[in-house]
Design a protein around this motif. Structure first.
Motif, PDB file in Angstrom:
ATOM      1  N   UNK A 101     -27.798   9.721  59.694  1.00  8.91           N
ATOM      2  CA  UNK A 101     -27.790  11.085  59.154  1.00  8.91           C
ATOM      3  C   UNK A 101     -26.492  11.792  59.458  1.00  8.91           C
ATOM      4  N   UNK A 102     -26.550  13.091  59.336  1.00  7.93           N
ATOM      5  CA  UNK A 102     -25.384  13.934  59.595  1.00  7.93           C
ATOM      6  C   UNK A 102     -25.768  14.982  60.625  1.00  7.93           C
ATOM      7  N   UNK A 103     -24.776  15.526  61.280  1.00  7.76           N
ATOM      8  CA  UNK A 103     -25.025  16.671  62.156  1.00  7.76           C
ATOM      9  C   UNK A 103     -23.943  17.714  61.892  1.00  7.76           C
ATOM     10  N   UNK A 104     -24.410  18.913  61.566  1.00  7.84           N
ATOM     11  CA  UNK A 104     -23.462  20.005  61.325  1.00  7.84           C
ATOM     12  C   UNK A 104     -23.660  21.026  62.435  1.00  7.84           C
ATOM     13  N   UNK A 105     -22.644  21.198  63.241  1.00  7.93           N
ATOM     14  CA  UNK A 105     -22.756  22.068  64.408  1.00  7.93           C
ATOM     15  C   UNK A 105     -21.928  23.337  64.237  1.00  7.93           C
ATOM     16  N   UNK A 106     -22.577  24.465  64.508  1.00  6.34           N
ATOM     17  CA  UNK A 106     -21.854  25.750  64.510  1.00  6.34           C
ATOM     18  C   UNK A 106     -21.846  26.278  65.928  1.00  6.34           C
ATOM     19  N   UNK A 107     -20.649  26.553  66.421  1.00  5.63           N
ATOM     20  CA  UNK A 107     -20.517  27.095  67.785  1.00  5.63           C
ATOM     21  C   UNK A 107     -20.836  28.585  67.760  1.00  5.63           C
ATOM     22  N   UNK A 108     -21.309  29.085  68.857  1.00  4.89           N
ATOM     23  CA  UNK A 108     -21.566  30.510  68.971  1.00  4.89           C
ATOM     24  C   UNK A 108     -20.294  31.313  68.751  1.00  4.89           C
ATOM     25  N   UNK A 109     -20.394  32.406  68.035  1.00  3.42           N
ATOM     26  CA  UNK A 109     -19.195  33.190  67.732  1.00  3.42           C
ATOM     27  C   UNK A 109     -18.558  33.776  68.980  1.00  3.42           C
ATOM     28  N   UNK A 110     -19.363  34.022  70.041  1.00  5.41           N
ATOM     29  CA  UNK A 110     -18.788  34.582  71.267  1.00  5.41           C
ATOM     30  C   UNK A 110     -17.830  33.611  71.940  1.00  5.41           C
ATOM     31  N   UNK A 111     -17.967  32.322  71.597  1.00  5.68           N
ATOM     32  CA  UNK A 111     -17.098  31.335  72.214  1.00  5.68           C
ATOM     33  C   UNK A 111     -15.772  31.179  71.464  1.00  5.68           C
ATOM     34  N   UNK A 112     -15.502  32.125  70.589  1.00 10.38           N
ATOM     35  CA  UNK A 112     -14.231  32.187  69.867  1.00 10.38           C
ATOM     36  C   UNK A 112     -14.024  31.013  68.915  1.00 10.38           C
ATOM     37  N   UNK A 113     -14.258  29.796  69.402  1.00  9.00           N
ATOM     38  CA  UNK A 113     -14.036  28.624  68.549  1.00  9.00           C
ATOM     39  C   UNK A 113     -15.169  28.559  67.530  1.00  9.00           C
ATOM     40  N   UNK A 114     -14.889  28.957  66.313  1.00 11.82           N
ATOM     41  CA  UNK A 114     -15.985  29.138  65.362  1.00 11.82           C
ATOM     42  C   UNK A 114     -16.012  28.087  64.249  1.00 11.82           C
TER      43      UNK A 114
END
Lengths: 226, 245
Positions: free
Chosen positions: B178-191
């Protein structure tokens, strides 16, 4: 006279020939039937006409699914109360239990801090959008009847729900626990009015440190069973 | 506004029409000594009418294990068990029995929800499976992982082998990708969102509960092929509930 005699003779001949033909044809079919050996079975004297009314069990209309549209008020912790709209889909497993998937959306207002300070905004307009989904299990804890008049009764149920899901707020997805209760009023067999109270619990870190927030939703819904 | 009202009204008309169109109800004859008509589709609702053996009733609809029936102008709800003995006009027994373990063995479709732990984060999964044979099935699933610092969406395709399909508690082995699409938390700057390919092996057990319901325990070991050199391994434990058809 001769003419009349002739016509009688002819008609007699016609009758004889018809009867001979009938006799021969019957004899032939009788012989043929004898060969197969079943006169009576194949040609019953009276053909009974039977209309069998079969029951098709799969045609019994089954109404275990319920779709709901709801609207109400969501209190978003620190951001005031806002209107909320959403939809639910329920599968009734038994007279007591049901599974439910919900989705809703709202838009957060301003915090007291934002209002007092005047210009400093914690979130952009787009970040104030809140949407959630959850899957829950429900239990009809108090099924009952409501009497509107002396001769009018409606089936009702008071139920408890609990589940989990995700809330998207301030551009982030947050794990959300939800629990609450509701009241279902069946106006007809296939249509119900709901009144629900749910608490959506999720962690927020917008105001510095991480804190657990309680976001209470009160809503009314209209549902159809199918 | 009048347009919305009209729309709502016509939708209701449609439902009402469906009710009227279904007027040709199935007729059955009571074989039990009597059946009880209750005012609602639950065991607590009062009995208000009784139909004796030999009486004819019309079955209007079903809700879970309750049937709405009409007899002599009275309409009420009857428990399924009471109708199992009734006869169709042709003299056959009405086939409204519950699904059993035999249906579990012959199931085609399975649909369920599960939840659990994905490497310390919460995972919620919806899946649907189709049985290719008694021993083999394919499954499509969509998971949502909600972590402290990120959230991910994982679509997966699985091939499942069930070596003992006839067991009530039946183990299975899974192999999938499968696939994995990861979104980092916006507070961690790296978006920046990351999308990677995954593959996994797993094992689990299906427990036939009753009727059409299955309880499922599932373990999967995911390998995420990161765009960086190092692959990442994630353990997933889930418990789920499913229905089959």
């Amino acid at each position: 006279m001769a003419n009349r005699f002739c016509s009688i003779l002819l008609s007699q001949l016609k009758l004889i020939s018809i009867s001979i033909f009938l006799f021969v044809s019957q004899a032939v079919t009788a012989i043929e039937d004898n060969k197969t050996g079943s006169i009576a079975e194949d040609n019953p004297v009276i053909e009974p006409i039977i209309y069998r009314k079969e029951v098709n069990e799969s045609r019994i209309d089954s109404e275990n699914f319920e779709a709901t549209l709801f609207a109400g008020v969501l209190s978003i912790e620190d951001f005031g109360s806002s209107g909320i709209t959403g939809a639910r889909f329920a599968f009734h497993v038994s007279e007591l239990f049901f599974f439910e998937a919900s989705a809703g959306q709202s838009k957060a207002g301003e915090t007291s801090y934002e209002r007092l300070s005047g210009s400093a905004k914690l979130l952009t307009d787009e970040q104030r959008n809140l949407s959630y989904y959850d899957v829950s299990i429900g239990y009809n804890v108090l099924p009952g009847e409501a009497f509107l008049t002396k001769n009018m009764a409606f089936n009702t149920a008071f139920y408890l729900v609990a589940g989990m899901g995700s809330t998207r707020f301030a551009n982030d997805e947050r794990k959300t626990i939800n629990y609450g209760f509701g009241y279902r009023f069946l106006a007809t067999d296939w249509m119900a009015v709901h009144a629900d109270v749910r608490d959506h619990v999720f962690d927020m870190e917008l105001l510095g440190e991480v804190k657990t927030t309680h976001n209470v939703e009160m809503s009314f819904g209209l549902s159809v069973f199918f | 506004m009048p347009f919305y009202l009209l729309l709502i009204f016509s939708i209701f008309q449609m439902f009402a029409g469906a009710v009227v169109a279904g007027e040709q109800y199935q007729q059955v004859q009571i074989v039990d000594p009597y059946i009880e008509l209750q005012t609602g589709s639950g065991s607590g609702y009062p009995v208000f009418y009784v139909v004796e053996r030999g009486g004819w009733i019309e079955i209007i609809k079903r809700k879970t294990d309750w049937f709405k029936v009409r007899a002599n102008g009275k309409t009420g709800w009857v428990r399924r068990e009471q109708l199992e003995q009734t006869l169709t006009p042709a003299g056959k027994k009405l086939d409204i029995r519950d699904a059993s373990i035999n249906d579990f063995l012959r199931r085609d479709w399975e649909m369920g929800l599960s939840s659990g732990d994905y490497n310390g984060s919460t995972i919620i999964t919806a899946y649907s499976g189709y049985a290719l044979s008694e021993n083999l099935s394919v499954e499509l699933s969509l998971s949502h992982v909600l972590g402290k610092y990120s959230s991910s969406i994982l679509p997966n395709l699985d091939l499942l082998a069930h070596p003992f399909p006839e067991w009530r508690v039946s183990p299975y082995f899974a192999l999938g990708t499968g696939k994995i699409k990861t979104s980092k938390r916006t507070v961690l700057a790296q978006t920046d969102d990351e999308t990677d390919t995954t593959s996994h092996v797993g094992l689990g057990v299906r427990i036939y509960l009753s009727k059409r319901y299955i309880l499922r325990l599932d373990y999967k070991n995911f390998v995420v092929f990161k765009s960086q050199d190092k692959n990442q391994e994630n353990d997933t434990w889930q418990i789920g509930f499913a229905v089959f058809y």
